[in-house]
Design a protein around this motif. Structure first.
Motif, short mmCIF file in Angstrom:
data_model
loop_
_atom_site.label_atom_id
_atom_site.label_comp_id
_atom_site.label_asym_id
_atom_site.label_seq_id
_atom_site.Cartn_x
_atom_site.Cartn_y
_atom_site.Cartn_z
N THR A 29 0.87 -1.17 0.00
CA THR A 29 0.00 0.00 0.00
C THR A 29 0.91 1.22 0.00
N LYS A 33 -1.37 6.50 1.97
CA LYS A 33 -2.66 5.93 2.35
C LYS A 33 -2.59 5.28 3.73
N LYS A 57 -13.52 2.39 6.56
CA LYS A 57 -13.73 2.01 5.17
C LYS A 57 -12.43 1.83 4.40
N LYS A 58 -11.34 2.29 4.97
CA LYS A 58 -10.06 2.24 4.27
C LYS A 58 -9.54 0.81 4.20
N GLU A 59 -8.96 0.45 3.06
CA GLU A 59 -8.42 -0.89 2.85
C GLU A 59 -7.18 -1.12 3.72
N SER A 61 -6.76 -0.23 6.70
CA SER A 61 -7.12 -0.48 8.10
C SER A 61 -7.18 -1.97 8.41
N ILE A 62 -7.41 -2.82 7.41
CA ILE A 62 -7.44 -4.27 7.63
C ILE A 62 -6.06 -4.75 8.06
N ARG A 63 -5.04 -4.32 7.33
CA ARG A 63 -3.66 -4.72 7.66
C ARG A 63 -3.21 -4.09 8.98
#
Length: 137
Positions: A29, A33, A57-59, A61-63
């Protein structure tokens, strides 16, 4: 080693024992971001930070959530006699550094080529006990 130096070394060892660190390298990433997510959870209590990351909603945030869980597990491993529920932990430090950059070529009009930079980043999270300010008013 002198007395003053050994006292300071013991102090740093004691402080380091309280902190738990988790590092993620070469996350695919862009650092920009990931920093947006890191800024949201910096200085926040861990349960609240996990809630923020879970419903973001940010991608990225999963990691970041997975890395925060790893840092919590590292804290539990360092402090075996203590329970997580009894201590108030917070995200002491979060920093995002730029990682390796993959350089690719994109075909462009009239026989030209544009360079695409696929960025990655390194994330470090430090979890520590929250310092509570008790001011007498």
């Amino acid at each position: 080693m002198g007395a003053r130096k050994s006292i300071m070394a013991d102090k740093f060892k004691a402080e380091k024992k309280q902190k738990a660190i988790a590092v993620m390298r070469d996350c695919p990433t862009s650092p920009r971001k990931m920093r947006l997510v890191a800024d949201i959870i910096r200085g926040v209590e861990i349960n609240k930070a996990l809630g923020i990351l879970r419903y973001s909603k940010k991608e990225a945030s999963i990691r970041m959530e997975k890395l925060l869980k790893s840092a919590i597990a590292n804290w539990e491993a360092k402090n075996e006699g203590q329970r997580l529920e009894d201590n108030v932990l917070c995200v002491k430090e979060v920093y995002v550094d730029g990682g390796r950059m993959l350089k690719r070529i994109q075909p462009a009009p009239q026989g030209r080529a544009h360079r695409i930079r696929k960025r990655s980043n390194h994330v470090t999270i430090v979890v520590d006990k929250m310092v509570v300010n008790q001011e007498n008013n």
